[in-house]
Design a protein around this motif. Structure first.
Motif, PDB file in Angstrom:
ATOM      1  N   GLU A  97      -4.078  -8.709  -4.251  1.00 21.73           N
ATOM      2  CA  GLU A  97      -5.095  -9.759  -4.246  1.00 21.73           C
ATOM      3  C   GLU A  97      -4.485 -11.104  -3.850  1.00 21.73           C
ATOM      4  N   LYS A  98      -3.303 -11.386  -4.390  1.00 20.56           N
ATOM      5  CA  LYS A  98      -2.609 -12.637  -4.052  1.00 20.56           C
ATOM      6  C   LYS A  98      -2.277 -12.686  -2.564  1.00 20.56           C
ATOM      7  N   LEU A  99      -1.757 -11.593  -2.030  1.00 21.25           N
ATOM      8  CA  LEU A  99      -1.423 -11.541  -0.602  1.00 21.25           C
ATOM      9  C   LEU A  99      -2.668 -11.673   0.262  1.00 21.25           C
ATOM     10  N   ASN A 100      -3.762 -11.047  -0.156  1.00 18.41           N
ATOM     11  CA  ASN A 100      -5.012 -11.167   0.600  1.00 18.41           C
ATOM     12  C   ASN A 100      -5.512 -12.606   0.629  1.00 18.41           C
ATOM     13  N   ARG A 101      -5.390 -13.330  -0.496  1.00 16.64           N
ATOM     14  CA  ARG A 101      -5.791 -14.741  -0.522  1.00 16.64           C
ATOM     15  C   ARG A 101      -4.917 -15.570   0.417  1.00 16.64           C
ATOM     16  N   GLN A 102      -3.600 -15.332   0.379  1.00 12.85           N
ATOM     17  CA  GLN A 102      -2.690 -16.065   1.270  1.00 12.85           C
ATOM     18  C   GLN A 102      -3.017 -15.776   2.728  1.00 12.85           C
ATOM     19  N   THR A 130       0.328   0.347 -15.612  1.00 10.88           N
ATOM     20  CA  THR A 130       0.813  -1.031 -15.530  1.00 10.88           C
ATOM     21  C   THR A 130       1.294  -1.351 -14.124  1.00 10.88           C
ATOM     22  N   ALA A 131       2.029  -0.430 -13.530  1.00 15.46           N
ATOM     23  CA  ALA A 131       2.532  -0.636 -12.167  1.00 15.46           C
ATOM     24  C   ALA A 131       1.381  -0.774 -11.177  1.00 15.46           C
ATOM     25  N   ILE A 132       0.362   0.052 -11.328  1.00 15.64           N
ATOM     26  CA  ILE A 132      -0.802  -0.015 -10.431  1.00 15.64           C
ATOM     27  C   ILE A 132      -1.499  -1.371 -10.579  1.00 15.64           C
ATOM     28  N   SER A 133      -1.668  -1.827 -11.830  1.00 18.45           N
ATOM     29  CA  SER A 133      -2.312  -3.128 -12.070  1.00 18.45           C
ATOM     30  C   SER A 133      -1.507  -4.255 -11.444  1.00 18.45           C
ATOM     31  N   MET A 134      -0.202  -4.215 -11.586  1.00 14.21           N
ATOM     32  CA  MET A 134       0.659  -5.253 -11.005  1.00 14.21           C
ATOM     33  C   MET A 134       0.544  -5.248  -9.476  1.00 14.21           C
ATOM     34  N   MET A 135       0.516  -4.066  -8.891  1.00 17.53           N
ATOM     35  CA  MET A 135       0.397  -3.970  -7.432  1.00 17.53           C
ATOM     36  C   MET A 135      -0.960  -4.497  -6.964  1.00 17.53           C
ATOM     37  N   GLN A 136      -2.020  -4.217  -7.728  1.00 16.13           N
ATOM     38  CA  GLN A 136      -3.335  -4.724  -7.353  1.00 16.13           C
ATOM     39  C   GLN A 136      -3.375  -6.247  -7.410  1.00 16.13           C
ATOM     40  N   LYS A 189       0.845  -1.212   0.000  1.00 22.33           N
ATOM     41  CA  LYS A 189       0.000   0.000   0.000  1.00 22.33           C
ATOM     42  C   LYS A 189       0.867   1.244   0.000  1.00 22.33           C
ATOM     43  N   ASN A 190       1.919   1.240   0.824  1.00 22.30           N
ATOM     44  CA  ASN A 190       2.826   2.391   0.857  1.00 22.30           C
ATOM     45  C   ASN A 190       3.519   2.595  -0.478  1.00 22.30           C
ATOM     46  N   ASP A 191       3.957   1.510  -1.107  1.00 20.15           N
ATOM     47  CA  ASP A 191       4.587   1.606  -2.427  1.00 20.15           C
ATOM     48  C   ASP A 191       3.619   2.185  -3.447  1.00 20.15           C
ATOM     49  N   ALA A 192       2.357   1.762  -3.392  1.00 21.51           N
ATOM     50  CA  ALA A 192       1.354   2.259  -4.334  1.00 21.51           C
ATOM     51  C   ALA A 192       1.124   3.752  -4.136  1.00 21.51           C
TER      52      ALA A 192
END
Length: 161
Positions: A69-74, A59-65, A42-45
């Motif tokens: 999402e992956k981190l939230n699933r984990q 592109t960077a924003i999409s990659m961060m999202q 979040k801070n990086d974004a």
């Protein structure tokens, strides 16, 4: 009295309770690390949003999202694992294999608690697996001195804690 296969000469109940606490600690670490990674992302974004524009920024924003999402699933999976772990009583010694059992076999020691993986505990390697894992399901209901065939290997149940 049989000599236990785990390395430390402590009563089985104490071994099980301490191993349970180690599993809780491992999951707490994973949950904490997941929260920290999400916060860092979040801070990086926010920092990236202040200094970028254009297609690279999108592109960077999409990659961060996607990463978020992956981190939230984990993180959600770790919380579910911890909830499942906390429903099992560490002070219960079983005579038949079920969720919460520590199973000492000729192939190793398995803790049917949650899918944490291999851990070193008191100079003993323990494989922490989900009670719904195929091996755990194959062992379910067995007692000491029973054996099973699983994936072309013979597993002998030597002790249940």
């Amino acid at each position: 009295m049989k000599k236990p296969l785990y390395s430390v000469s402590i009563p089985p109940q104490v071994f099980k309770k301490n191993l349970y606490q180690e599993c809780r600690h491992k999951l707490d670490e994973r949950i904490c690390r997941g929260h920290q990674l999400l916060e860092d992302l979040k801070n990086d974004a926010q920092n990236d949003a202040k200094s970028s524009a254009g297609d690279k920024h999108e592109t960077a924003i999409s990659m961060m999202q996607l990463e978020q999402e992956k981190l939230n699933r984990q993180l959600h999976e770790y919380v579910k694992q911890k909830d499942a772990l906390e429903k099992l009583a560490p002070d219960t010694i079983h005579t038949r294999i079920m969720a919460g059992s520590i199973v000492v076999t000729n192939k190793g020691i398995f803790y049917l608690i949650t899918a944490i993986g291999k851990i070193q505990f008191n100079q003993t390697e323990v494989q922490c697996i989900s009670p719904q894992a195929p091996l755990a399901l194959a062992l379910a209901g067995k007692k000491s001195d029973d054996s099973i065939q699983f994936m072309n290997q013979a597993y002998e149940v030597l002790e249940i804690i």
